[in-house]
Every structure is written in C-alpha cells, then in structure tokens.
Design a protein around this motif. Sequence first.
Motif, short mmCIF file in Angstrom:
data_model
loop_
_atom_site.label_atom_id
_atom_site.label_comp_id
_atom_site.label_asym_id
_atom_site.label_seq_id
_atom_site.Cartn_x
_atom_site.Cartn_y
_atom_site.Cartn_z
N ARG A 125 49.85 84.31 33.35
CA ARG A 125 49.96 84.27 31.88
C ARG A 125 50.10 85.68 31.27
O ARG A 125 50.42 85.81 30.09
N CYS A 162 41.54 85.37 22.31
CA CYS A 162 41.90 83.95 22.36
C CYS A 162 40.89 83.25 23.27
O CYS A 162 40.15 83.90 24.01
N CYS A 165 41.05 84.42 26.99
CA CYS A 165 40.53 85.79 27.22
C CYS A 165 39.01 85.79 27.05
O CYS A 165 38.29 86.45 27.81
N CYS A 184 45.72 89.66 26.02
CA CYS A 184 46.82 88.92 26.65
C CYS A 184 47.94 88.78 25.61
O CYS A 184 47.77 89.15 24.46
N CYS A 187 46.76 87.11 22.25
CA CYS A 187 45.80 87.68 21.31
C CYS A 187 45.81 89.21 21.21
O CYS A 187 45.16 89.77 20.34
ZN ZN Z 1 44.10 86.43 25.01
#
Ligand code: ZN
Length: 781
Positions: A125, A162, A165, A184, A187
Amino acid sequence: MNPGSLQRLRGVVHGMVQGVGFRPFVYRQATELGLHGWVQNSAQGLFFEAEGDREILQTFARNLESAKPPRAVIHDLELSYLEPLGYDGFEIRRSAEGGAKTALIIPDIATCADCLREIFDPANRRYRYPFNNCTNCGPRFSIIEALPYDRPNTSMKNFTMCPECSREYHDPLDRRFDAQPVACPVCGPQLAFWDSNGEVRTERDDALKEAAAWIRDGKIVALKGLGGFQLLVDARQESAVHQLRVRKRREAKPFAVMYPLLAMARHDCEITDLEEKLLRSPEAPIVLLRKKIGRAHVRIATSVAPGNPNLGVMLPYTPLHHLLMAELGFPVVATSGNLTDEPICTDATEALTRLHGVADGFLVHDRPIVRHVDDSVVCVACDRELILRRARGYAPAPIHLRTPQPTTLAVGAHLKNTVALSVGAEVFLSQHLGDLSTAEAHAAFHKSAADLPHLYGATPESVVCDLHPEYLSTKYAESLSTQVLRVQHHWAHVLACLAENGLEPPVLGVAWDGTGYGTDGTIWGGEFLASNGSLHSFDRVAHLRRFRLPGGDAAIKQPCRSAVGLLFEIRGRHLVDEVDLPPLREFPAAHFPPLLAMLEKGVNAPLTSSAGRLFDAVASLVGLPQRVSFEGQAAMELEFAIDPHADGVYPFTFRRGTLPHVLDWQPMIEQILSELRQGVPREVIAAKFHRTLATMVVAVAKERSAKKVLLTGGCFQNRALLECCVQRLRAEGFQPFWHRHVPPNDGSIALGQIIAAASHRSAIPTASSMHDLNLTLSPTS
Ligand SMILES: [Zn+2]
Ligand SMILES: [Zn+2]
C-alpha cells in the motif's frame, strides 16, 4: 512463577534510545520472557519496570544491551531491584512530561531495506510513496520541534493518521509501532511540482515524473529534500552543470553527485570496503571518492569537479530520492539549494524567492522542515573515516564527557560555523550552519544559537566565543546578558581534538589552518600549543615564521598575495628581482611601489603565522592558480599535484629560544626557488613540501618530548599532509591523534570552546568566583 523469587527490576536508560524503536524492543523482550510491568519515554531518558523471577530479569537486562535496536546507543543503564508491586501484563506508557530535558535527539536516518522494498513493491500500500518510514529509518532531527520525541512535537503533527497507519503505530509488534513520522499515501505528505513562479503543474506521482523529465531535459530542479532544498541537474550534461555554476554563482568548488546505485558509482570511482560501508550507512553522507582514471569522464561532466581527482558521491537516502533516482537511472549533481555562502533553503515559499533565477522548477512537499540540515561530507584518511562537514545523519548526536558540566552555550567561529550546548555530561554540537558572512547566514545562526537551548529547555549559565572581536558569533555572545568567556581559536581546535579522542593532558597540539585571532593580536594559523598542567591555559610552544599579507583578507582569494608577502619577508625590496615568478607576473609594474609601501609600513598587511597561507604561497610559486574562488582551493590543488614517487625533504631552521620557538621556512623557500629555476616539476616540489611540513611537526614533538600529538585545524583536511604526519610521528615513537567524528576545520571550534569553559570552571573552586568568567584564555608565557 515462584512467588518467593518474584522481584521488580527498575531501569533507567540514557543514550540515543528515543526514535529508534527502543520501547517496542523492551516490550517484545519483556513479553517474550513473560515479564509484567511498563516502559516509558521521558525528557530524561527511557524508564522501565519489569517484574518476574530474578534469573529471568537478569536475562532480560542482558538482552537490553546485547540485542538492542541497530540505531540505539546506550550510554548508561541504571538497574535496581525492588519489592514487586504485582503488575498485570506489560504496557507501553505515554511519554512523561516535565523535568530537565536530557534525552538524546536522534539524527535523521537513511531509508531502511524494509521501507525500500515496500516502495518498489506494486502490491504494497506504500508502493511509490515518497515519505515511507518506520522505527528504523526516516526523519528525526529535521522534524523535531520539542522533546520528548512524540508526534505532536514534530512537523507531522498536522497529518492525522488513517486507520491503517494508526493500527500499525499502536501495535507493539509492528515495525511502525510508535514511529512518529509514520505516513502513507492516504494520510501523509504529498508531492507537487511547481514552475519557477510557484504555479502547481502536477501533483503526487505525476509531480515526481515531471521533475524527472525536466532533469532529463537538462533543466535545474530544486528538490525539497529532508533537511532543506537541493538543486539537481543531470551530472552528465556539461551545459546543464555549467548553467548551474553560473546561476548559483559557484565558480570552481566541486559539486557532489548522487548515483541511483552503488554499482553505477563504481563505474566512475574507486570504492574501498570502508567507503562502501560509509555510502550505505544510515548516515548516508557524501563520501569523497577517487575518480577512475580514463573512463571517469565518460559519464560525469568535467565541470562537476574541475581539476579534482576526487568526486563527492552519495546514494539516495530518502524514499523520495530513491524513487526519483530510479526514474532517472543516471547520476545527478545534488548540491545545497542556496546561493554560494548562504544557508540552505527549507521553506518552499522562501525557496521560490531565494532560488528565483536559479531553479527552473520546484519539486516540493507539504511536510515542514523544522531546521535546515545539509548533507554531511566524509572521506577516508589513514584507513578510517574523517568527517569534513557534520550535519545530516550525525547531528545532533552528542559528544559524551566524563563529568557533568553547568549548562554552557558555545557560539563557534565565523566560517563553517556550528554552535554547541553542554547539558549535563553531553555536548550537543549543532549541524553545520555555514559561513556567517551573509545576512541569511547570520539569521540562520541566530535561529540555531537559540534552537539547542530551546530543544533542551536549558538556560545557559555562560556563553563561550572566539577571541576575534569582529566575528559575528563573538558579537552575538557579547549581546547576551550572561557571562562571556573568550577562547583562543587554535586552542579551541586542540581541545576539540582532545575531547573527541577522550584524552587528558599533557598533549602537544598542532593547530594549522587559514586564520585565527592570536592572543598577541596577530593572525595565527601555524601553531604548536601545549597544555600546561590543566586545560584552561596553554603554552604557545612554536609557530611558523610570520610574514605579511598584503591586502589582508584579499589574500584568501588571491594566493599570489601570500607569495608576495612571503618573498618580501626574505628579500625585502629585492623581491622585485624575482619578477619572472608566477605570483609577481600577476601584478602590473605600476602596482609594485604601492604594494611595497604597504608591506614596508605594515598598512593593510597584517602579520601571520598561517600554515594555510604558506600553502597558498607555495602553490602560487609553483604556478598553480593565482586567483581562487574559495579558501583552501590553492592548497587543495597543491595536494592533488603531489608526485607519489618523488622523495626528499627541504631544509628548514628550527629557531629555539624563549617560547615560542620559530619554524623558519626560509631555507625551504630558497631551495624551491632554486629548483623552479632548474625546471624541477611542481609535482616533485609539492611532494617535498608536504613531507617537509611533517618533518617540522616531528621536530617540535621531539623538542617538547610530547608523547601525544594532536593534529587539528583546516589544513588537516589535506589527506596527504595528515597521512604523512601520522606516519612520520608513529615512526618516531609518538602517538598521533586526529579527528574522526567532528571535523578538523572550524566546524568543531564550538566543541573546543565548551571544553575550555568546563576546564576553566573546574579550576575555580567556589561559586562566587564564577563572576570572573569574563576573561580571556591565553598563553601563560
Ligand atoms: Zn495512513
Ligand atoms: Zn524503514
């Protein structure tokens, strides 16, 4: 568990243990051994308590040291066994607030192998995410606003994690547990590519691709990196590199190059095992490598490092650099995003203004840079690393002293400035701040001088500065309403070298550099200084014979002036008879009368014992460039000119009397002049000159019967000189010491100033005498 043997182990860990995954490490060790208790960060260090069987607790304590995370450094582990309290499970507690801030801030860490794999894995991801990081890598010092090191105290505070995370961040068994900059694509920070007016052209991955396309087209791209902006340009395109030199107003100083892969750098440069280790290290500095002969220039444009046998090379050290370099597939010049002599830009809006007319486009992101941190520079000399510019990856790791000191701020020198703060037994040396000659640099200095005390919540009891009354750093120290201690420049060099080698007096310090204010008001720079009993005063044992510098500071950029001053010292007015020599050819005949008048009257022609200027003078005599664009350029060219097969040394006179003794170079210069007339190649003269200087060092060491000889000052960035001195001293039974973790140049003056203040204080037994601190450290003779 046998209730009778149940005990509670309480531990305090000091060192670099925050931001390196130490808490989850303690958690994993404890839970694997079935221990109950807690672990917690505070501004003073890391605390834990664990309950269990005594033998298991001992195993646990052993593992803390033997299996610690790779980036953790333990200075001190205090353990005590107490009555058990009956904890239930093991928890990681929130950081404790308050108290003196003595925890250590971790330097920025280059991308780890796991994070690197993820950004190139299409199934992950974080595929192609330029801000990937974990507990083992990523930004630290460049994003920390305050201690303790927690997300709200970093420039990541405005990015809300997020759910995914957040799950990783809170899972003690995850690689991202408690990794403050965790982010990530959903976010975290994102990229944008701007034109030179700041108009957004593209965003996210498209921005990266467009920046790459511009670089491929020979354009100059300003990249907002980790600790500031870098200017990037295709290192293979001569016209592009030339354009960068013109726009950045940087004439000859070599540029560093970033290669996508080590294998590609190996094509152009010789790389030893130690150099490879440094390139791949978590500090990921610029490493000075030897260019391969012949093949070298095929790939790298000549104007990257003109006339230089070395090339400054680094590898990508953030995911952003990895992705961009993979996209490009060829080496780029990666130089500080500034105009020559100014500090590196950190803010995108500021960069638009300051780099206007320099960069064609700007690859930026929205993670604020809290403080500027340049790329560090190291080389390998005498088979070990020697740091030349200490910044990213190294700062602000402390130098650990034997005894705690009152809080002291040291403001360093004028060139290659750094500041230092002592808190307890640690000396925090700032990152390289640069030369304090521009308004921007001055502003950066003010900010940094306040930064370290702010971070550690410390109020300095005294401030230490150089003896030079005109240094901006000195003036700053004087403007503070606190006691000011002044330390002679070259003595500070010696003390810095002494501190990093953990030595005690007696020592003989050889401090050779370009310029430093002497206790007699003349310019020093070819000094032999010895401790006399303690460290708070010194003997000036010897120095190089002095000569006048016509034009003063103008001589720094015009080596021919040093040569003329040197010739005047031995020839007087008859120096005009040497009119055929290269330095004299630089001056039209009409300039001689005023030049001679200047030298004879000593007007705007200060006396100096500078070794750096002696290098300049000899470089000038043998016909190397008479005008240079940065200090030390002529000396560098003289070093590069050395014929490794030439042997022999020049004569010199060691004039002993009352201190200081004088090393008279006149016999050497006479012979060089005679060899020049005979047509002896400059490569041979350069070799003999370096060897003669090493012989001078040995002569003073013998005279002084000093066992420990410290080699320090900017001249010892010259690898040939350093290696020659080390070898000759060892051969004669002396113990040479030199630098490693702090630079030999003025970048370590602030450290030396702290040591001077500490030793000065320890010589004053009572607190009431502290009011006498406003005095000068000077030689006793
Ligand atoms: Zn994230
Ligand atoms: Zn990582």
